[in-house]
Motif scaffolding. Structure first.
Motif, PDB file in Angstrom:
ATOM      1  N   VAL A 164      29.816  38.240  41.465  1.00 45.95           N
ATOM      2  CA  VAL A 164      31.080  37.561  41.758  1.00 45.95           C
ATOM      3  C   VAL A 164      32.186  38.066  40.830  1.00 45.95           C
ATOM      4  CG1 VAL A 164      32.284  35.348  41.689  1.00 45.95           C
ATOM      5  CG2 VAL A 164      30.011  35.491  42.704  1.00 45.95           C
ATOM      6  N   ARG A 165      31.866  38.179  39.529  1.00 47.20           N
ATOM      7  CA  ARG A 165      32.862  38.660  38.568  1.00 47.20           C
ATOM      8  C   ARG A 165      33.266  40.101  38.867  1.00 47.20           C
ATOM      9  NH1 ARG A 165      30.187  36.204  32.994  1.00 47.20           N
ATOM     10  NH2 ARG A 165      30.927  34.047  33.279  1.00 47.20           N
ATOM     11  N   SER A 166      32.285  40.926  39.235  1.00 45.76           N
ATOM     12  CA  SER A 166      32.579  42.321  39.564  1.00 45.76           C
ATOM     13  C   SER A 166      33.512  42.401  40.765  1.00 45.76           C
ATOM     14  CB  SER A 166      31.278  43.074  39.845  1.00 45.76           C
ATOM     15  OG  SER A 166      31.538  44.406  40.242  1.00 45.76           O
ATOM     16  N   ARG A 167      33.229  41.607  41.775  1.00 46.90           N
ATOM     17  CA  ARG A 167      34.084  41.588  42.964  1.00 46.90           C
ATOM     18  C   ARG A 167      35.482  41.080  42.614  1.00 46.90           C
ATOM     19  NH1 ARG A 167      36.006  43.941  47.190  1.00 46.90           N
ATOM     20  NH2 ARG A 167      36.801  42.502  48.766  1.00 46.90           N
ATOM     21  N   LYS A 168      35.549  40.082  41.757  1.00 36.49           N
ATOM     22  CA  LYS A 168      36.839  39.542  41.336  1.00 36.49           C
ATOM     23  C   LYS A 168      37.652  40.593  40.585  1.00 36.49           C
ATOM     24  CE  LYS A 168      38.820  35.799  38.581  1.00 36.49           C
ATOM     25  NZ  LYS A 168      38.508  34.636  37.696  1.00 36.49           N
ATOM     26  N   ARG A 169      36.988  41.313  39.655  1.00 35.32           N
ATOM     27  CA  ARG A 169      37.688  42.369  38.910  1.00 35.32           C
ATOM     28  C   ARG A 169      38.182  43.462  39.859  1.00 35.32           C
ATOM     29  NH1 ARG A 169      33.416  41.441  35.056  1.00 35.32           N
ATOM     30  NH2 ARG A 169      32.200  43.128  36.005  1.00 35.32           N
ATOM     31  N   ARG A 170      37.380  43.782  40.854  1.00 33.11           N
ATOM     32  CA  ARG A 170      37.768  44.818  41.815  1.00 33.11           C
ATOM     33  C   ARG A 170      39.008  44.395  42.589  1.00 33.11           C
ATOM     34  NH1 ARG A 170      37.940  50.113  42.593  1.00 33.11           N
ATOM     35  NH2 ARG A 170      38.031  50.625  44.817  1.00 33.11           N
ATOM     36  N   ILE A 171      39.040  43.142  43.026  1.00 31.18           N
ATOM     37  CA  ILE A 171      40.192  42.638  43.779  1.00 31.18           C
ATOM     38  C   ILE A 171      41.446  42.658  42.915  1.00 31.18           C
ATOM     39  CG2 ILE A 171      41.176  40.585  44.864  1.00 31.18           C
ATOM     40  CD1 ILE A 171      38.402  39.881  45.866  1.00 31.18           C
TER      41      ILE A 171
END
Length: 218
Positions: free
Chosen positions: A146-153
């Motif tokens: 979830v954090r990785s996806r958030k950072r990507r966004i």
């Protein structure tokens, strides 16, 4: 009428039998009594030379079984004794297949629902240390994803904003340049007009002076 049963045990008096509400106690009791029942079935088959088949399904759909002989043979024998359809019949096989598929789907749904509850922190009292550690690992992996996806966004959004900012700067510079060109053009046009008027005025004054001096009409 109360549906609960009453069991008499020596030295304990009457004990009311009803569903155990505490999940941990219920799981412990199930494990103990399941093992005791399997042991009794085994002893009965040995001591009395009986053909015994025992099936136990837990509340989560997990199956436990004991068979003194071949389970399929014992089940087929039971079906003949009670007058149930022959399992070798194609129609019966089709019904049994779909019934098995439905049961499997139900078990899968129950397992998935239980897992979702565990992931949200519910109904974890019956979980042991091993299950809790595995659940903790799954939650850590999920949080990191979830954090990785958030950072990507956030990164993609920042890149988009930078690109837009650069485009606006370029557009602003282009407009400033165009405005300067228009202003310079207007100034040049004004100077040309002013010079022409001055020269025309000077010419008129010169002609008037010439005619005044010569006395000739304009």
């Amino acid at each position: 009428m109360d549906d609960s049963w009453v069991l008499k045990e020596m030295g304990r008096g009457k004990v009311e039998l009803k569903r155990i509400e505490n999940p941990t106690n219920r799981q412990v009791t199930f494990s103990k009594r399941r093992n005791g029942l399997l042991k009794k079935a085994f002893e009965l088959s040995i001591l009395c030379d009986a053909e015994v088949a025992l099936l136990i399904f837990s509340s989560s759909g997990k199956v436990y079984q004991f068979a003194s002989h071949d389970m399929d043979r014992t089940v087929a024998k039971y079906r003949r004794e009670v007058g149930l359809p022959d399992s070798s019949n194609p129609q019966f096989r089709t019904r049994e297949f779909w019934r098995s598929e439905i049961d499997e789907l139900k078990r899968s749904i129950n397992t998935s629902e239980a897992r979702l509850k565990h992931l949200s922190g519910e109904d974890i009292l019956a979980l042991g240390m091993r299950d809790l550690k595995q659940l903790e690992r799954q939650l850590k992996i999920g949080v990191e994803r979830v954090r990785s996806r958030k950072r990507r966004i956030v990164s993609d959004h920042a890149t988009l904003l930078k690109r837009r900012h650069k485009q606006l700067q370029e557009e602003n510079s282009r407009l400033h340049k165009r405005l300067k060109e228009l202003q310079d053009g207007n100034i040049s046009s004004g100077l040309v007009g002013e010079n022409a008027c001055t020269m025309f005025h000077q010419r008129i004054v010169h002609e008037e002076d010439f005619h005044n001096e010569t006395g000739l009409p304009l």
